[in-house]
Structure formats: C-alpha cells, structure tokens
Design a protein around this motif. Structure first.
Motif, mmCIF file in Angstrom:
data_model
loop_
_atom_site.group_PDB
_atom_site.id
_atom_site.type_symbol
_atom_site.label_atom_id
_atom_site.label_comp_id
_atom_site.label_asym_id
_atom_site.label_seq_id
_atom_site.Cartn_x
_atom_site.Cartn_y
_atom_site.Cartn_z
ATOM 1 N N LYS A 1 0.684 -1.212 0.249
ATOM 2 C CA LYS A 1 -0.042 -0.117 0.119
ATOM 3 C C LYS A 1 0.921 1.253 0.115
ATOM 4 N N ILE A 2 1.932 1.003 0.790
ATOM 5 C CA ILE A 2 2.958 2.604 0.728
ATOM 6 C C ILE A 2 3.455 2.757 -0.562
ATOM 7 N N ILE A 3 3.826 1.622 -1.293
ATOM 8 C CA ILE A 3 4.537 1.743 -2.436
ATOM 9 C C ILE A 3 3.434 2.316 -3.543
ATOM 10 N N LEU A 4 2.256 1.701 -3.548
ATOM 11 C CA LEU A 4 1.084 2.182 -4.536
ATOM 12 C C LEU A 4 0.981 3.770 -4.036
ATOM 13 N N LEU B 1 2.759 6.002 -2.948
ATOM 14 C CA LEU B 1 3.680 6.737 -3.494
ATOM 15 C C LEU B 1 3.813 6.839 -4.739
ATOM 16 N N LEU B 2 3.274 6.216 -5.647
ATOM 17 C CA LEU B 2 3.587 6.018 -7.104
ATOM 18 C C LEU B 2 2.227 6.752 -7.489
ATOM 19 N N PHE B 3 1.041 6.680 -6.845
ATOM 20 C CA PHE B 3 -0.124 7.621 -7.033
ATOM 21 C C PHE B 3 0.402 9.128 -6.936
ATOM 22 N N MET B 4 0.825 9.377 -5.681
ATOM 23 C CA MET B 4 1.136 10.661 -5.409
ATOM 24 C C MET B 4 2.102 11.254 -6.368
ATOM 25 N N ALA B 5 3.204 10.655 -6.862
ATOM 26 C CA ALA B 5 4.054 11.098 -7.846
ATOM 27 C C ALA B 5 3.379 11.051 -9.134
ATOM 28 N N THR B 6 2.409 10.479 -9.707
ATOM 29 C CA THR B 6 1.769 10.722 -10.876
ATOM 30 C C THR B 6 0.532 11.814 -10.942
ATOM 31 N N LEU B 7 0.242 11.937 -9.574
ATOM 32 C CA LEU B 7 -1.114 12.739 -9.410
ATOM 33 C C LEU B 7 -0.394 14.305 -9.435
ATOM 34 N N GLU B 8 1.093 14.301 -9.117
ATOM 35 C CA GLU B 8 1.775 15.598 -8.910
ATOM 36 C C GLU B 8 1.869 15.929 -10.361
ATOM 37 N N ILE B 9 2.452 14.969 -11.174
ATOM 38 C CA ILE B 9 2.560 15.299 -12.422
ATOM 39 C C ILE B 9 1.445 15.839 -13.265
ATOM 40 N N VAL B 10 0.355 14.980 -13.060
ATOM 41 C CA VAL B 10 -0.844 15.332 -14.047
ATOM 42 C C VAL B 10 -1.328 16.723 -13.454
ATOM 43 N N VAL B 11 -1.592 16.761 -12.159
ATOM 44 C CA VAL B 11 -2.085 18.170 -11.720
ATOM 45 C C VAL B 11 -1.176 19.309 -12.119
ATOM 46 N N LYS B 12 0.276 19.415 -11.604
ATOM 47 C CA LYS B 12 0.844 20.424 -11.961
ATOM 48 C C LYS B 12 1.387 20.613 -13.493
ATOM 49 N N GLY B 13 1.250 19.363 -14.162
ATOM 50 C CA GLY B 13 1.463 19.511 -15.714
ATOM 51 C C GLY B 13 0.243 20.217 -16.500
ATOM 52 N N ILE B 14 -0.925 20.084 -15.766
ATOM 53 C CA ILE B 14 -2.128 20.532 -16.509
ATOM 54 C C ILE B 14 -2.348 22.136 -16.167
ATOM 55 N N PHE B 15 -2.125 22.204 -14.697
ATOM 56 C CA PHE B 15 -2.602 23.502 -14.040
ATOM 57 C C PHE B 15 -1.538 24.505 -13.592
ATOM 58 N N GLY B 16 -0.250 23.871 -13.875
ATOM 59 C CA GLY B 16 0.972 24.463 -13.382
ATOM 60 C C GLY B 16 1.576 25.538 -14.619
ATOM 61 N N GLU B 17 2.654 26.269 -14.137
ATOM 62 C CA GLU B 17 2.876 26.819 -15.155
ATOM 63 C C GLU B 17 4.602 26.958 -15.202
ATOM 64 N N GLY B 18 5.118 26.942 -16.365
ATOM 65 C CA GLY B 18 6.628 26.759 -16.290
ATOM 66 C C GLY B 18 7.706 26.296 -15.331
ATOM 67 N N THR C 1 13.291 6.551 -6.101
ATOM 68 C CA THR C 1 13.078 6.016 -4.775
ATOM 69 C C THR C 1 12.245 4.750 -4.605
ATOM 70 N N VAL C 2 11.179 4.696 -5.381
ATOM 71 C CA VAL C 2 10.244 3.561 -5.265
ATOM 72 C C VAL C 2 10.983 2.371 -5.980
ATOM 73 N N THR C 3 11.514 2.631 -7.065
ATOM 74 C CA THR C 3 12.435 1.603 -7.899
ATOM 75 C C THR C 3 13.482 1.038 -6.841
ATOM 76 N N ILE C 4 14.191 1.908 -6.051
ATOM 77 C CA ILE C 4 15.344 1.524 -5.452
ATOM 78 C C ILE C 4 14.650 0.567 -4.276
ATOM 79 N N ILE C 5 13.955 0.843 -3.451
ATOM 80 C CA ILE C 5 13.118 0.169 -2.348
ATOM 81 C C ILE C 5 12.528 -0.833 -2.823
ATOM 82 N N VAL C 6 11.886 -0.944 -3.888
ATOM 83 C CA VAL C 6 11.169 -2.173 -4.252
ATOM 84 C C VAL C 6 12.119 -3.248 -4.770
ATOM 85 N N ASN C 7 13.315 -2.737 -5.433
ATOM 86 C CA ASN C 7 14.326 -3.862 -5.894
ATOM 87 C C ASN C 7 15.040 -4.381 -4.510
ATOM 88 N N ILE C 8 15.279 -3.440 -3.626
ATOM 89 C CA ILE C 8 16.162 -3.960 -2.480
ATOM 90 C C ILE C 8 15.176 -4.850 -1.765
#
Length: 168
Positions: free
Chosen positions: A73-76, A78-95, A111-118
C-alpha cells in the motif's frame, strides 16, 4: 490416516485385528528383523505408497517478488502521489512548477524503484539461502532403522513403507 492420532481399535483394524503383527504381515516386514537390505521390492513400494520426502517447492522468481513489493500500500500510495503531482501540475502549473513536478516525481519514482528492488532482492536471496539450508539439513539428518536385524542410519528419503524406525 495412520499419521493422525488413532485409537487402539482403529489400529487393530489396520492390522486386520492382529494389531502391529498384522500390519507387519501386510507390509511384508519381519517385526524383529525389519525388511531385508537392500529392499528387493523398493520400486513397487515407492510406486504403491510414494517416496518418503516432501515435494520440492518451486522457488519464486525475482519478478514475482517485485510484483509482491509493488502491491504494498505505501508503494502504491507513493506512485499515485508522484503521478498525481505530474498530472495536476502538468495541466494547471506554469513554467517552473511543471519542471519541479517532473523533478519531484522523478525522485519519487527512483526512490520507489530502489526500495522495491532492495526488498525484492532480500526476499529472493532469503528464499534461496533457506533452500540451501534445508537441503543441508536433509542430507545430514539421519534416522535409525532396522533392516536384516541390524540397526542402520539412513536419510529420510532412504526409508520406505515397511521399515522399522527406531526412535531415541
């Protein structure tokens, strides 16, 4: 089954009302001398009753552990938050906000990639180490049986139905 705790009456029925002697007769075992050594009908006994060993467990591949880690759940989250940030700031953010969103999300993904692999590697390695240890124990774990009237030490897989096992 014989492996469960049974009453005397049930055990008598197994030996056709002759108890242990009846069971020995059914298995072709001399109650004093045990089976002959080597056991002449070993293959027939194995075919009828099976071998005296546990089925080998198939080892989990590395990618299987990756999948397990990615379902945490914590990994999911983190991935959701990272994706949400790109989507929201990518659409509504500037420069600069868009660049920061990409940078922050990239750090989270890395970070998630490193943690999951370890975590997956540690689980994968632990399973293989346990397998090696189990095989070592099985090879060195000897039982005392009676064959041809003599007590001998054998591994678990060298015991067959009809052997008389001597317990300490």
């Amino acid at each position: 089954t014989l492996m469960e705790e049974q009453t005397i009456q049930v055990l008598q029925k197994v030996g056709k009302d002759n108890g242990v002697l009846g069971l020995c007769a059914r298995l072709g075992t001399d109650p004093q001398r045990g089976l002959t050594n080597p056991v002449p009908d070993w293959s027939a006994r194995v075919a009828q009753f099976g071998e005296n060993l546990f089925e080998e467990k198939k080892l989990t591949p590395y990618w299987g552990y990756l999948v397990v880690q990615l379902k945490e759940k914590i990994i999911l989250l983190l991935l959701f938050m990272a994706t949400l940030e790109i989507v929201v700031k990518g659409i509504f953010g500037e420069g600069i906000e868009r660049l920061e969103a990409i940078a922050e999300s990239s750090v989270l993904y890395a970070t998630v990639t490193i943690i999951v692999n370890i975590a997956a590697f540690l689980d994968w390695k632990r399973e293989r180490m346990f397998e090696v240890l189990t095989k070592r124990v099985a090879a060195s774990n000897l039982r005392f049986i009676i064959r041809d009237g003599k007590q001998m030490q054998v591994t678990d897989q060298d015991i067959c139905v009809g052997d008389i096992v001597s317990f300490n």
